[in-house]
Scaffold this active site. Structure first.
Site, short mmCIF file in Angstrom:
data_model
loop_
_atom_site.label_atom_id
_atom_site.label_comp_id
_atom_site.label_asym_id
_atom_site.label_seq_id
_atom_site.Cartn_x
_atom_site.Cartn_y
_atom_site.Cartn_z
N ASP A 13 8.56 35.11 0.22
CA ASP A 13 7.89 35.40 -1.06
C ASP A 13 8.51 34.65 -2.24
O ASP A 13 8.53 35.16 -3.36
CB ASP A 13 7.88 36.92 -1.34
CG ASP A 13 7.16 37.69 -0.25
OD1 ASP A 13 6.18 37.17 0.29
OD2 ASP A 13 7.60 38.82 0.05
N GLY A 15 7.35 32.02 -3.57
CA GLY A 15 6.33 31.26 -4.30
C GLY A 15 5.98 29.97 -3.57
O GLY A 15 5.54 28.99 -4.19
N LYS A 16 6.15 29.99 -2.24
CA LYS A 16 5.88 28.78 -1.44
C LYS A 16 4.43 28.33 -1.59
O LYS A 16 4.14 27.14 -1.70
CB LYS A 16 6.18 29.05 0.05
CG LYS A 16 7.63 29.38 0.33
CD LYS A 16 7.85 29.73 1.79
CE LYS A 16 7.19 31.01 2.22
NZ LYS A 16 7.74 32.23 1.62
N GLY A 40 2.04 36.02 3.28
CA GLY A 40 1.07 36.20 2.21
C GLY A 40 1.42 35.20 1.13
O GLY A 40 2.45 35.34 0.47
N HIS A 41 0.63 34.13 1.01
CA HIS A 41 0.94 33.06 0.06
C HIS A 41 -0.10 33.07 -1.05
O HIS A 41 -1.30 32.97 -0.80
CB HIS A 41 0.95 31.70 0.78
CG HIS A 41 2.01 31.60 1.82
ND1 HIS A 41 2.19 30.49 2.62
CD2 HIS A 41 2.99 32.47 2.19
CE1 HIS A 41 3.22 30.70 3.43
NE2 HIS A 41 3.70 31.89 3.19
N ARG A 142 5.97 33.96 28.80
CA ARG A 142 4.96 33.08 29.41
C ARG A 142 3.75 33.85 29.94
O ARG A 142 3.14 33.48 30.93
CB ARG A 142 5.59 32.19 30.50
CG ARG A 142 6.53 31.17 29.90
CD ARG A 142 7.67 30.83 30.80
NE ARG A 142 8.51 31.98 31.05
CZ ARG A 142 9.54 31.99 31.89
NH1 ARG A 142 9.85 30.91 32.55
NH2 ARG A 142 10.25 33.07 32.06
N GLN A 223 7.52 32.77 5.55
CA GLN A 223 8.77 33.55 5.55
C GLN A 223 9.89 32.78 4.83
O GLN A 223 9.60 32.05 3.91
CB GLN A 223 9.18 33.93 6.98
CG GLN A 223 8.29 35.01 7.61
CD GLN A 223 6.97 34.49 8.15
OE1 GLN A 223 6.93 33.55 8.92
NE2 GLN A 223 5.87 35.10 7.76
N LYS A 330 9.58 31.32 -10.92
CA LYS A 330 9.69 32.59 -11.67
C LYS A 330 10.87 32.62 -12.65
O LYS A 330 11.47 33.69 -12.86
CB LYS A 330 9.77 33.77 -10.70
CG LYS A 330 8.46 33.96 -9.93
CD LYS A 330 8.37 35.32 -9.34
CE LYS A 330 6.97 35.83 -9.26
NZ LYS A 330 6.82 37.15 -8.68
P1 GDP Z 1 5.07 33.07 -0.96
O1 GDP Z 1 4.90 34.06 0.16
O2 GDP Z 1 6.39 32.37 -0.90
O3 GDP Z 1 3.93 32.09 -1.06
O4 GDP Z 1 5.08 33.93 -2.30
P2 GDP Z 1 4.10 35.16 -2.67
O5 GDP Z 1 2.78 34.61 -2.99
O6 GDP Z 1 4.18 36.25 -1.66
O7 GDP Z 1 4.83 35.73 -3.96
C1 GDP Z 1 5.08 34.95 -5.08
C2 GDP Z 1 4.39 35.56 -6.30
O8 GDP Z 1 4.88 34.95 -7.46
C3 GDP Z 1 2.87 35.30 -6.33
O9 GDP Z 1 2.25 36.38 -6.97
C4 GDP Z 1 2.76 34.04 -7.20
O10 GDP Z 1 1.50 33.93 -7.87
C5 GDP Z 1 3.86 34.28 -8.19
N1 GDP Z 1 4.51 33.08 -8.73
C6 GDP Z 1 4.85 31.93 -8.09
N2 GDP Z 1 5.54 31.11 -8.92
C7 GDP Z 1 5.64 31.78 -10.11
C8 GDP Z 1 6.30 31.49 -11.34
O11 GDP Z 1 6.93 30.44 -11.51
N3 GDP Z 1 6.19 32.44 -12.32
C9 GDP Z 1 5.51 33.61 -12.14
N4 GDP Z 1 5.48 34.49 -13.15
N5 GDP Z 1 4.91 33.91 -10.99
C10 GDP Z 1 4.99 33.02 -9.98
P1 IMO Z 2 5.87 34.96 3.28
O1 IMO Z 2 5.40 33.77 4.04
C1 IMO Z 2 8.64 38.35 3.08
C2 IMO Z 2 9.61 40.36 6.85
C3 IMO Z 2 9.08 41.78 7.04
C4 IMO Z 2 10.18 42.37 7.89
C5 IMO Z 2 10.57 41.21 8.80
C6 IMO Z 2 9.89 41.26 10.18
O2 IMO Z 2 4.82 35.60 2.47
O3 IMO Z 2 7.12 34.65 2.51
P2 IMO Z 2 7.41 40.74 10.99
O4 IMO Z 2 6.10 41.42 10.66
O5 IMO Z 2 7.44 39.29 10.68
O6 IMO Z 2 7.86 41.04 12.39
O7 IMO Z 2 8.48 41.46 10.03
O8 IMO Z 2 10.17 40.02 8.13
N1 IMO Z 2 8.58 39.35 6.52
C7 IMO Z 2 8.41 38.82 5.31
N2 IMO Z 2 9.03 39.09 4.14
N3 IMO Z 2 7.70 37.38 3.14
C8 IMO Z 2 7.09 37.09 4.30
O9 IMO Z 2 6.22 36.04 4.43
C9 IMO Z 2 7.40 37.84 5.45
N4 IMO Z 2 6.98 37.84 6.74
C10 IMO Z 2 7.72 38.75 7.38
O10 IMO Z 2 8.94 42.46 5.81
O11 IMO Z 2 11.29 42.67 7.09
MG MG Z 3 4.49 36.06 0.48
#
Ligand code: GDP
Ligand code: IMO
Ligand code: MG
Length: 423
Positions: A13, A15-16, A40-41, A142, A223, A330
């Site tokens: 999470d 911000g990938k 969740g991106h 497998r 992740q 962020k």
């Molecule tokens: P990911 O899983 O790494 O793609 O990240 P997520 O989407 O789960 O969480 C990142 C959150 O931060 C999302 O709601 C983005 O819209 C938000 N975000 C990403 N970059 C920035 C930033 O530079 N500033 C702010 N305020 N929000 C950001």
């Molecule tokens: P993105 O791509 C944050 C965490 C889960 C749990 C552990 C194992 O959005 O950054 P799983 O369902 O994969 O077996 O859960 O990994 N986890 C994440 N945490 N961002 C994610 O993906 C995650 N995907 C899995 O919360 O701790």
């Molecule tokens: Mg995410």
């Protein structure tokens, strides 16, 4: 540079999705190579938010090929829902391809993930209950069903019949759950297969040809480094390899074909699920960061645990991923805090540690040693250049850069693709 890989440098999470979307402006292909719908991106574009789970974040560009590689685990229902909802928003799907080798997430994977977590009680991992672990277990055992099997009616029926008896034994006899019905699964998944068949192929050929012809290819990590099943905070990890090496196997490319590896981090740290987290904040500052940064899970809605930036984690990510640069997102979220803290070492039993420990037994009880820096005020979202940032925000970035010994090349100042500083 023709190929760039993006990895999460913390616990996910970071911000990938947003950073990939920015880089995808110049890319011709974006490739996912591990994980599944546990990811969740979020991408924000023109004030509209897109939440992507399996489909690469390059999909919003009309001319960008998007690949779900062989190292991913694919829930066909989830990917179809994403395809339908993006299509309804005017996004074209003809550039999406899914590797024939990718393993399929089956209903018994989700059932076993859920039942196993329940039976662990207080010792649960805190998974997203998307069936990720059980699906990767079947791959290694497998007995997995792959996309190529799914789209072949006879093969699919035979493989499902073969494996379902054993899975139902686990569900019923081990966990006391309810057996799953062959006909129901077969009917539902055959319908998915018909819709997904046009997307399935050997994507390794497409990726190789794109790189060979000099196209710019981006690899999108899901992740984060500390969730890697080998390198992360085991057992509180996911079941794949979200580190740079994972791209090679999960997309079928050799390491010599990846030119650059960028680690994406936040200006602080978050974590969902369980496991040790030395710089976690349990006070008002943690609540402030959570609320301002909207730190609630994209997939599960769970509140994310928040804490100060930890340079030991980033130095670890630099080392195990061979990072050539870092993106810090962020920075805007920390605005308004009087001071900001950065962890630069741990103390445990009187010993000072400078390297992130290999095992959580060694990580437990580590106390962060902080450097406290002056904070900054104001809305950063309009800053376009590094010089536009308040002096203390610049000093914060320069301090991190010196500590992690890797150039900070991008700084996020808001969720939109335009709210980014390139250095
Ligand atoms: P990911 O899983 O790494 O793609 O990240 P997520 O989407 O789960 O969480 C990142 C959150 O931060 C999302 O709601 C983005 O819209 C938000 N975000 C990403 N970059 C920035 C930033 O530079 N500033 C702010 N305020 N929000 C950001
Ligand atoms: P993105 O791509 C944050 C965490 C889960 C749990 C552990 C194992 O959005 O950054 P799983 O369902 O994969 O077996 O859960 O990994 N986890 C994440 N945490 N961002 C994610 O993906 C995650 N995907 C899995 O919360 O701790
Ligand atoms: Mg995410």
């Amino acid at each position: 540079m023709s190929t760039v890989a993006l990895v999460g440098a913390q616990w996910g999470d970071e911000g990938k999705g947003k950073t990939i979307d920015i880089l995808a402006q110049e890319a011709e292909m974006v490739v996912r190579a591990q994980g599944g719908s546990n990811a969740g991106h979020t991408v924000v574009y023109n004030g509209q938010e897109y939440k992507l789970r399996l489909i690469p974040s390059g999909i919003l560009y009309e001319n960008t090929d998007c690949i779900i590689g062989c190292g991913c685990v694919v829930h066909p229902g989830v990917v179809l829902k994403e395809i339908e909802s993006l299509t309804a928003r005017g996004i074209k799907m003809d550039k999406l391809r899914i590797d024939a080798r990718a393993n399929v997430i089956m209903p018994y994977h989700i059932a076993i993930d859920t039942l196993a977590e329940q039976s662990r009680g207080a010792n649960d991992i805190g998974t997203t209950k998307n069936g990720i672990g059980p699906c990767y277990m079947d791959k290694d055992e497998r007995v997995g069903i792959r996309m190529r099997d799914l789209i072949d009616e006879k093969l699919f029926a035979a493989k499902l019949k073969n494996v379902l008896k054993e899975k139902n034994d686990i569900i019923v006899k081990l966990y006391g759950g309810k057996a799953l019905d062959f006909d129901e699964i077969y009917k539902e998944y055959s319908a998915f297969a018909k819709k997904l068949a046009p997307f399935v192929c050997d994507t390794t050929v497409l990726v190789y040809n794109a790189i060979k012809s000099g196209k710019k290819v981006l690899f999108e990590g899901a992740q984060g480094t500390l969730l890697d099943v080998d390198l992360g905070t085991y057992p509180f990890v996911t079941s794949s390899h979200p580190t740079a090496g994972g791209f090679c196997i999960g997309a079928g490319v050799g390491p010599t074909l990846i030119d650059e590896v960028i680690g994406v981090a936040k200006s602080y740290i978050t974590r969902v699920g369980k496991g040790p987290f030395p710089t976690e904040l349990f006070d008002e500052v943690g609540d402030t960061i959570r609320n301002r940064g909207h730190e609630f899970g994209t997939v599960t809605g769970r509140p994310r645990r928040c804490g100060w930036f930890d340079t030991l984690i980033l130095k670890f990510a630099v080392r195990v991923n061979g990072l050539t640069g870092v993106a810090i997102n962020k920075l805007d979220t920390l605005s308004g805090l009087k001071t900001v803290k950065v962890c630069t070492a741990y103390e445990k039993n009187g010993e000072i540690l400078h390297d992130f420990p290999a095992d959580i037994s060694d990580l437990e009880g580590c106390k962060p040693i902080y450097t406290e820096l002056p904070g900054w005020d104001g809305d950063l979202s309009g800053c376009k250049k590094f010089e536009d940032l308040p002096e203390n925000a610049r000093n914060y970035i320069l301090f991190l850069e010196k500590e992690i010994e890797c150039p900070i090349k991008m700084i996020g100042v808001g969720p939109d693709r335009n709210q980014n500083i390139n250095r």
